[in-house]
Design a protein around this motif. Structure first.
Motif: not given
Length: 346
Positions: A235-261
């Protein structure tokens, strides 16, 4: 039709959505039964097939019944054709066609982000803005699952079956009155029926994923929680909790696991192509695009083409009302708020 005075958990387990709707929702039962009996189910089957082609998702078996019920109750603009409970109406909103125009497709992304990344689509919204989201992903006993969504906190309440929701939403603690709604059962019976509805969900067989892949790709709540940061960004509106939300988001390990799917799991591909774009992971983003071009979901293939266009011509990128400059700024904000392991080369 159910007898609310004697309804038990066992009876509710064997009942269909149609039974609950006829008992509590249909304003004119005779008209409702007539419409239901006269439906051409080929239309319903075509809707299910269009959903599969657009989203690459085969919904629970109960979805076909739900589609028929919507037709029976929404066949015209007469008052009895509405699913109404005070200020709430139930009208499931799922895009079934993929626009040819990239900008028209881009318009879908903000409004349907929860559907495209978690399989959750708007079923109901009340006057306060709180919503009911329905999942198209597998549920216990092949049932449809809903999640109440509290807009002020942007949080999902625990899942429950659609059958339980329809039963409890139309119940009332008011004393029974033959001239009023059938859901008026009195305070004591109201509490008993809430217990019946809760026990109904508890006794359903648990959904058992067949693989680690299906554990992730068939869990709307998990997909939503880890992907929610994208909603405000689209929506073009990054909220004040963006860092907190990104902390729950996938990272490199998840990317490696899910990439084949990615080529066979549209929701995962939708998430990763948008996530990598906004995180500035261009090589990884192009990897998703290549896989998404082979996706069974037309919407996923369309999103891949759209994001590929953004990468190839950054100065011409547009997302709904967001221009290229706004998108570039959003990417800087997201990358600056992300964890180190979310900045992935490939």
């Amino acid at each position: 039709m159910l007898d609310l005075a004697t309804l038990t958990t066992d009876t509710l387990l064997s009942a269909r959505l149609t039974d609950v709707v006829e008992t509590l929702v249909a304003r004119d039962r005779a008209t409702f039964r007539s419409r239901l009996a006269s439906l051409d189910m080929r239309f319903t089957d075509a809707r299910v097939e269009a959903l599969r082609e657009a989203h690459g998702v085969l919904p629970p078996g109960e979805f076909r019944e739900w589609e028929a019920l919507q037709q029976a109750l929404q066949g015209n603009e007469e008052p009895e054709s509405y699913w109404c409970s005070e200020d709430r109406s139930l009208r499931l909103d799922i895009p079934l066609h993929v626009p040819d125009d990239p900008q028209a497709l881009a318009e879908l992304l903000p409004s349907y982000s929860a559907g495209l990344i978690a399989g959750l689509f708007l079923l109901s919204e009340d006057a306060s803005g709180d919503r009911i989201l329905l999942s198209l992903l597998p549920g216990p006993g092949d049932t449809l699952i809903i999640f109440p969504f509290i807009h002020e906190r942007s949080t999902l309440h625990p899942a429950r079956t659609l059958k339980r929701f329809l039963l409890t939403e139309w119940l009332s603690e008011d004393e029974p009155d033959p001239d009023e709604a059938p859901g008026q059962v009195g305070e004591s019976r109201y509490e008993e029926l809430l217990d019946v509805a809760r026990e109904h969900d508890e006794r359903l067989p648990a959904f058992t994923p067949g693989s680690p892949e299906s554990l992730i790709a068939a869990d709307s709540e998990r997909l939503y929680q880890r992907s929610h940061w994208l909603t405000g960004i689209l929506w073009g509106r990054p909220g004040p909790r963006l860092t907190e939300q990104l902390a729950r988001a996938p990272g490199a390990a998840d990317w490696k696991l899910e990439r084949p799917w990615l080529s066979r799991q549209p929701l995962l591909a939708n998430y990763w192509v948008l996530a990598h774009y906004f995180l500035g992971n261009e090589d990884a983003c192009r990897t998703v695009i290549t896989a998404a071009h082979q996706s069974p979901a037309a919407l996923t293939r369309g999103i891949a083409r759209l994001v590929e266009g953004w990468l190839n011509a950054p100065g011409q990128a547009r997302l709904a009302k967001l221009d290229a400059t706004t998108l570039a700024n959003l990417r800087r904000v997201v990358r600056g708020s992300a964890r180190a392991d979310q900045q992935i080369s490939n």
